[in-house]
Design a protein around this motif. Sequence first.
Motif, mmCIF file in Angstrom:
data_model
loop_
_atom_site.group_PDB
_atom_site.id
_atom_site.type_symbol
_atom_site.label_atom_id
_atom_site.label_comp_id
_atom_site.label_asym_id
_atom_site.label_seq_id
_atom_site.Cartn_x
_atom_site.Cartn_y
_atom_site.Cartn_z
ATOM 1 N N LEU A 175 -0.769 5.755 -3.235
ATOM 2 C CA LEU A 175 -0.614 5.127 -1.924
ATOM 3 C C LEU A 175 -1.099 3.678 -1.989
ATOM 4 O O LEU A 175 -2.269 3.417 -2.298
ATOM 5 C CB LEU A 175 -1.438 5.866 -0.871
ATOM 6 C CG LEU A 175 -0.980 7.252 -0.428
ATOM 7 C CD1 LEU A 175 -1.967 7.808 0.597
ATOM 8 C CD2 LEU A 175 0.410 7.200 0.157
ATOM 9 N N THR A 176 -0.212 2.747 -1.667
ATOM 10 C CA THR A 176 -0.595 1.327 -1.620
ATOM 11 C C THR A 176 -0.217 0.759 -0.261
ATOM 12 O O THR A 176 0.273 -0.367 -0.154
ATOM 13 C CB THR A 176 0.097 0.538 -2.746
ATOM 14 O OG1 THR A 176 1.525 0.603 -2.584
ATOM 15 C CG2 THR A 176 -0.272 1.086 -4.107
ATOM 16 N N THR A 177 -0.464 1.525 0.778
ATOM 17 C CA THR A 177 -0.072 1.146 2.130
ATOM 18 C C THR A 177 -1.218 0.574 2.949
ATOM 19 O O THR A 177 -1.040 0.264 4.128
ATOM 20 C CB THR A 177 0.502 2.371 2.871
ATOM 21 O OG1 THR A 177 -0.464 3.429 2.847
ATOM 22 C CG2 THR A 177 1.791 2.861 2.209
ATOM 23 N N GLY A 178 -2.403 0.447 2.361
ATOM 24 C CA GLY A 178 -3.554 -0.052 3.101
ATOM 25 C C GLY A 178 -4.404 1.085 3.643
ATOM 26 O O GLY A 178 -3.908 2.170 3.946
ATOM 27 N N ARG A 179 -5.687 0.822 3.795
ATOM 28 C CA ARG A 179 -6.624 1.888 4.165
ATOM 29 C C ARG A 179 -6.360 2.463 5.550
ATOM 30 O O ARG A 179 -6.635 3.633 5.798
ATOM 31 C CB ARG A 179 -8.055 1.374 4.075
ATOM 32 C CG ARG A 179 -8.445 0.328 5.099
ATOM 33 C CD ARG A 179 -9.842 -0.216 4.837
ATOM 34 N NE ARG A 179 -10.249 -1.206 5.818
ATOM 35 C CZ ARG A 179 -11.048 -0.959 6.841
ATOM 36 N NH1 ARG A 179 -11.502 0.262 7.031
ATOM 37 N NH2 ARG A 179 -11.383 -1.919 7.684
ATOM 38 N N ALA A 183 -5.328 6.356 -3.660
ATOM 39 C CA ALA A 183 -5.135 5.273 -2.695
ATOM 40 C C ALA A 183 -5.930 4.049 -3.148
ATOM 41 O O ALA A 183 -7.052 4.174 -3.647
ATOM 42 C CB ALA A 183 -5.592 5.706 -1.303
ATOM 43 N N ARG A 184 -5.350 2.881 -2.954
ATOM 44 C CA ARG A 184 -6.018 1.634 -3.326
ATOM 45 C C ARG A 184 -6.166 0.768 -2.090
ATOM 46 O O ARG A 184 -5.211 0.545 -1.347
ATOM 47 C CB ARG A 184 -5.212 0.900 -4.398
ATOM 48 C CG ARG A 184 -5.867 -0.391 -4.880
ATOM 49 C CD ARG A 184 -5.204 -0.912 -6.135
ATOM 50 N NE ARG A 184 -3.835 -1.283 -5.918
ATOM 51 C CZ ARG A 184 -2.938 -1.476 -6.896
ATOM 52 N NH1 ARG A 184 -3.293 -1.278 -8.158
ATOM 53 N NH2 ARG A 184 -1.707 -1.829 -6.621
ATOM 54 N N LEU A 210 -9.474 3.916 -4.910
ATOM 55 C CA LEU A 210 -9.826 2.777 -5.753
ATOM 56 C C LEU A 210 -10.092 1.577 -4.843
ATOM 57 O O LEU A 210 -9.213 1.193 -4.067
ATOM 58 C CB LEU A 210 -8.688 2.434 -6.717
ATOM 59 C CG LEU A 210 -8.370 3.438 -7.824
ATOM 60 C CD1 LEU A 210 -7.167 2.948 -8.612
ATOM 61 C CD2 LEU A 210 -9.563 3.632 -8.741
ATOM 62 N N LEU A 211 -11.268 0.997 -4.918
ATOM 63 C CA LEU A 211 -11.593 -0.188 -4.136
ATOM 64 C C LEU A 211 -11.340 -1.407 -5.023
ATOM 65 O O LEU A 211 -12.176 -1.770 -5.862
ATOM 66 C CB LEU A 211 -13.037 -0.139 -3.656
ATOM 67 C CG LEU A 211 -13.381 1.033 -2.747
ATOM 68 C CD1 LEU A 211 -14.847 0.955 -2.309
ATOM 69 C CD2 LEU A 211 -12.457 1.076 -1.532
ATOM 70 N N GLU A 212 -10.193 -2.010 -4.840
ATOM 71 C CA GLU A 212 -9.783 -3.152 -5.657
ATOM 72 C C GLU A 212 -9.030 -4.157 -4.808
ATOM 73 O O GLU A 212 -8.372 -3.793 -3.828
ATOM 74 C CB GLU A 212 -8.887 -2.707 -6.825
ATOM 75 C CG GLU A 212 -9.577 -1.816 -7.850
ATOM 76 C CD GLU A 212 -8.645 -1.434 -8.984
ATOM 77 O OE1 GLU A 212 -9.146 -1.181 -10.088
ATOM 78 O OE2 GLU A 212 -7.416 -1.367 -8.754
#
Length: 303
Positions: free
Chosen positions: A132-136, A152-153, A169-171
């Motif tokens: 998931l790269t849609t935002g937190r 999720a990132r 992942l916090l990046e």
Amino acid sequence: MKILVLGGTTEGRALAAACAAVPGLEVISSLAGRTSSPLLPAGAVRVGGFGGVDGLVGYLREHRIDAIVDATHPFAATMTAHAVAAAARAWVPLLVLRRPGWTEQPGDEWRRVPDLAAAAALVPGLGERVFLTTGRQSIAAFAEVDACWFLARSVEPPAGQLPQRLEVLLERGPFTVAGELALLAEHRIDVLVSKDSGGTTAKLDAARELGLPVVLVDRPPAPPATETAPTVAAAIAWLRESLHGSPAADGLGTNGDGCPRRAGRQQEQDWGVRGALGRNEACVSAAGGQQEQGLGCPRPRAR
């Protein structure tokens, strides 16, 4: 002259830097405040919401803003709608700066969906391990999808209801294709989910190379009759026209006449401004008491 830049995006920071370098032009960047350590743009910075349309109208009048550039995220539909409404009420020219969305390339396996709910309904049929790269703030849309494991990132930790099987992942980007390939392989990802935000394409290039399906959420449309531009250069061109006659506009470069002239077809296409120059045949005089509809000329405002 004062410019209010709504954003925090890469384009917003680039525009703020260009404006801050012009003598006589004051730029104020407004950040939503959703990240604890944002990348700060040049010039003055305010953090936090305005309190809806009424609050933004009050801010525009109190701070005597001469033009607004909405450089928020392409999916920040509520903020854009508020900016359009407030600009109309305060008689302040407004431009929406939006980077182009992504275009499907040969070898891509994209499934476009209208919203996050549709994406959540689709992913179980495409794979079991989802990136998931849609935002937190979007992760909650997948909370009820028990058939999948999610990676999720995001820049900040997510909150609220989350999927049972989730690794975060916090990046912060930018990311490289090589890095994305390694990440996808390490976590055995078989589906990528993203919003059509535009910008860098490393994750999409990696998915294409690996033959992975991509679920792409379509961006919301801009409000009707809104001036838009796809690049910082186009936004600067719009500012030159909107602020024409001021010393600050001289610093940005001017076209030598008192109001936006009709641009050539190729120039309009290159700038990407929907009618900001081409639609306005003449300025409406202050004495006439009429509001310039195209937002290409500065409009009289009570001070």
